[in-house]
Design an enzyme around this catalytic site. Structure first.
Site: not given
Length: 164
Positions: A37, A77, A80, A100
């Site tokens: 992200a 992300g 993920e 992150e």
């Protein structure tokens, strides 16, 4: 981006609804799977109702095999998303991780649950808490990816999708 999330959701729903589609392959553009992200979007007042977690759950729940073709990087992300896929193929030069945490953020799209289920708690805790980037060969040893290739990752992912 919101555009990428919406396109991923729409594509998955179309594929699931189309009986002629037998499997789905998710890849990135320009030799990169996904860097995750854009953290600048975290402070925007409205995210238009699109969130990564439910889209990853949609991937995971697909009755059709979903294969991630990881080239370059799958971070945050992006990793993920790959964790939500049923299979993962990585290029030998790919790197994966949840960086992150190095800026004080906890992975927010169920990566902290999927990663330990896939590779075990000790290895997952190391990745989750350090934010280090895992090279593809280590990811294979850990069970994070199913195959590492030196060739075209997309073609290898399509072959695997056809096989399963």
């Amino acid at each position: 981006s919101l555009t990428a999330l919406q396109a991923l959701e729409d594509g998955l729903k179309r594929a699931d609804a189309d009986p002629s589609v037998k499997a789905v392959m998710i890849c990135g553009e320009n030799g990169k799977f996904s860097a995750g992200a854009d953290i600048r979007g975290f402070s925007s007042p409205k995210r238009h109702g699109i969130a990564l977690g439910p889209i990853i759950s949609l991937i995971e729940k697909s009755e059709k095999p979903v294969v991630a073709a990881i080239e370059g990087i799958a971070l945050g992300g992006g990793l993920e998303v790959a964790l939500g896929c049923h299979y993962r193929i990585a290029h030998v030069k790919a790197r994966m991780g949840l960086p992150e945490v190095t800026i004080g953020l906890i992975p927010g799209a169920q990566g902290t649950q999927r990663l330990p289920r896939l590779i075990g708690v000790p290895a997952a805790l190391n990745i989750i808490t350090t934010g280090r980037h895992i090279p593809a060969t280590e990811a294979l040893k850990l069970g994070l990816v199913d195959e590492v290739v030196e060739e075209n990752t997309v073609e290898a992912a399509i072959r695997l999708a056809n096989k399963v």
